[in-house]
Design a protein around this motif. Structure first.
Motif, PDB file in Angstrom:
ATOM      1  N   ILE A  23       9.024  12.143  34.911  1.00 53.19           N
ATOM      2  CA  ILE A  23       9.316  13.382  35.628  1.00 53.19           C
ATOM      3  C   ILE A  23      10.822  13.558  35.755  1.00 53.19           C
ATOM      4  O   ILE A  23      11.531  12.671  36.229  1.00 53.19           O
ATOM      5  N   ASN A  24      11.312  14.708  35.296  1.00 53.51           N
ATOM      6  CA  ASN A  24      12.737  15.009  35.399  1.00 53.51           C
ATOM      7  C   ASN A  24      13.150  15.256  36.842  1.00 53.51           C
ATOM      8  O   ASN A  24      14.125  14.701  37.326  1.00 53.51           O
ATOM      9  N   LEU A 105      26.709  12.620  33.676  1.00 47.36           N
ATOM     10  CA  LEU A 105      26.948  13.907  33.008  1.00 47.36           C
ATOM     11  C   LEU A 105      25.927  14.908  33.545  1.00 47.36           C
ATOM     12  O   LEU A 105      24.746  14.586  33.662  1.00 47.36           O
ATOM     13  N   SER A 106      26.361  16.122  33.869  1.00 52.99           N
ATOM     14  CA  SER A 106      25.443  17.035  34.566  1.00 52.99           C
ATOM     15  C   SER A 106      25.027  18.270  33.776  1.00 52.99           C
ATOM     16  O   SER A 106      24.020  18.895  34.093  1.00 52.99           O
ATOM     17  N   ASP A 107      25.770  18.635  32.748  1.00 51.80           N
ATOM     18  CA  ASP A 107      25.490  19.873  32.010  1.00 51.80           C
ATOM     19  C   ASP A 107      24.534  19.601  30.847  1.00 51.80           C
ATOM     20  O   ASP A 107      24.819  18.770  29.989  1.00 51.80           O
ATOM     21  N   VAL A 108      23.412  20.314  30.815  1.00 51.40           N
ATOM     22  CA  VAL A 108      22.401  20.032  29.799  1.00 51.40           C
ATOM     23  C   VAL A 108      22.882  20.370  28.387  1.00 51.40           C
ATOM     24  O   VAL A 108      22.480  19.720  27.414  1.00 51.40           O
ATOM     25  N   ARG A 109      23.752  21.360  28.258  1.00 50.59           N
ATOM     26  CA  ARG A 109      24.258  21.705  26.926  1.00 50.59           C
ATOM     27  C   ARG A 109      25.209  20.625  26.415  1.00 50.59           C
ATOM     28  O   ARG A 109      25.175  20.264  25.232  1.00 50.59           O
ATOM     29  N   ASN A 110      26.066  20.129  27.283  1.00 48.31           N
ATOM     30  CA  ASN A 110      26.912  19.001  26.893  1.00 48.31           C
ATOM     31  C   ASN A 110      26.049  17.801  26.509  1.00 48.31           C
ATOM     32  O   ASN A 110      26.330  17.111  25.521  1.00 48.31           O
ATOM     33  N   PHE A 111      25.021  17.550  27.290  1.00 47.51           N
ATOM     34  CA  PHE A 111      24.120  16.430  27.029  1.00 47.51           C
ATOM     35  C   PHE A 111      23.472  16.587  25.653  1.00 47.51           C
ATOM     36  O   PHE A 111      23.451  15.661  24.838  1.00 47.51           O
ATOM     37  N   GLY A 112      22.954  17.769  25.380  1.00 46.17           N
ATOM     38  CA  GLY A 112      22.307  18.007  24.097  1.00 46.17           C
ATOM     39  C   GLY A 112      23.259  17.841  22.923  1.00 46.17           C
ATOM     40  O   GLY A 112      22.915  17.241  21.898  1.00 46.17           O
ATOM     41  N   ALA A 134      22.066  14.890  33.943  1.00 43.08           N
ATOM     42  CA  ALA A 134      21.416  16.062  33.356  1.00 43.08           C
ATOM     43  C   ALA A 134      20.039  15.668  32.836  1.00 43.08           C
ATOM     44  O   ALA A 134      19.877  14.597  32.244  1.00 43.08           O
ATOM     45  N   PRO A 135      19.025  16.495  33.030  1.00 43.37           N
ATOM     46  CA  PRO A 135      17.689  16.168  32.546  1.00 43.37           C
ATOM     47  C   PRO A 135      17.540  16.427  31.052  1.00 43.37           C
ATOM     48  O   PRO A 135      18.331  17.163  30.458  1.00 43.37           O
ATOM     49  N   VAL A 136      16.547  15.805  30.466  1.00 40.07           N
ATOM     50  CA  VAL A 136      16.156  16.167  29.106  1.00 40.07           C
ATOM     51  C   VAL A 136      15.112  17.272  29.244  1.00 40.07           C
ATOM     52  O   VAL A 136      13.946  17.022  29.517  1.00 40.07           O
ATOM     53  N   ASN A 137      15.565  18.517  29.093  1.00 38.72           N
ATOM     54  CA  ASN A 137      14.648  19.647  29.213  1.00 38.72           C
ATOM     55  C   ASN A 137      14.707  20.493  27.940  1.00 38.72           C
ATOM     56  O   ASN A 137      15.272  20.075  26.933  1.00 38.72           O
TER      57      ASN A 137
END
Length: 248
Positions: A23-24, A105-112, A134-137
């Motif tokens: 669960i994210n 790291l908090s930004d999902v786009r940076n994470f991706g 940041a979640p994997v969404n």
């Protein structure tokens, strides 16, 4: 594109946690009471799942106005790896370990974007902290161009836990930080290594910086004081590739 699955209702979320679903995050309505809520609250705390208290309007949107009972959970579209198992598998395959640690790291786009670069540069696994990351969404999956399905990602309670495990296996740790005089080009990446990138706003946590083997910064020749974290990460990862390629 794989969408993050939302489940709603107190009992459904309890069963998802007990079944081992990844669960994210869980969104809760303020002021919840009752035995089911207290049962869920204990599971959340025991499992250290990220939560957020939100207005009922957000829960209505997430559940498409179904009977959410004040709780909606986002199920991760991927399964996470156990760090020690992944490390053992990497060593058994006679690979020179190459790990990437993302310190909240908090930004999902940076994470991706980072996941995509990590996959392209042969990183053995990415390590993140359970809370504050940041979640994997669906957005992460999209930005990674699907690399999130190929790149092993590990969750740990604390980044320092990962450092202890890696350093115990003689893997050197190098943090990207401006708080040093050492350049990225002074570091030997042609050895078992874990690169640590910090959050967008704070950088690498000071308590983590105290534990690392090396600190390194990128030369900045313009007037802007910093790079986007995904860009900076790419430079560190490709410097590792460059150094290792020279010695092939």
């Amino acid at each position: 594109m794989t969408e993050t699955t939302n489940i709603f209702g107190l009992r459904a979320i309890i069963e998802a946690i007990e079944s081992g679903s990844t669960i994210n995050k869980i969104y809760l309505q303020k002021g919840l009471r009752g035995s089911l809520y207290y049962e869920l609250d204990k599971l959340i705390k025991d499992s250290k799942i990220a939560t957020s208290t939100v207005p009922v309007e957000k829960l209505n949107r997430l559940s498409k106005n179904s009977n959410h009972q004040g709780a909606v959970a986002q199920i991760s579209p991927i399964d996470f790896y156990d760090l020690e198992t992944l490390l053992d598998d990497t060593l058994e395959a006679n690979k020179v370990p190459f790990f990437l640690i993302l310190d909240q790291l908090s930004d999902v786009r940076n994470f991706g974007a980072i996941i995509r670069t990590a996959e392209c540069t042969g990183v053995n696994g990415i390590i993140i902290q359970k809370n504050g990351s940041a979640p994997v969404n669906a957005e992460t999956i999209k930005t990674s161009a699907g690399a999130a399905f190929k790149m092993p990602i590990c969750k740990v309670d604390h980044i320092k836990d990962a450092l202890f495990i890696l350093q115990a296996s003689n893997i050197k740790t190098v943090a990207a930080t401006e708080k040093t005089e050492s350049s990225i080009y002074d570091v030997n990446f042609n050895q078992p290594i874990a690169v640590i990138m910090g959050s967008e706003h704070r950088g690498v946590n000071p308590s983590v910086l105290k534990m690392v083997d090396y600190k390194a910064k990128l030369p900045l020749l313009g007037s802007i004081e910093s790079l986007n974290v995904s860009v900076a990460c790419g430079v560190f990862l490709y410097e590792t590739v460059r150094q290792r390629s020279i010695n092939l």
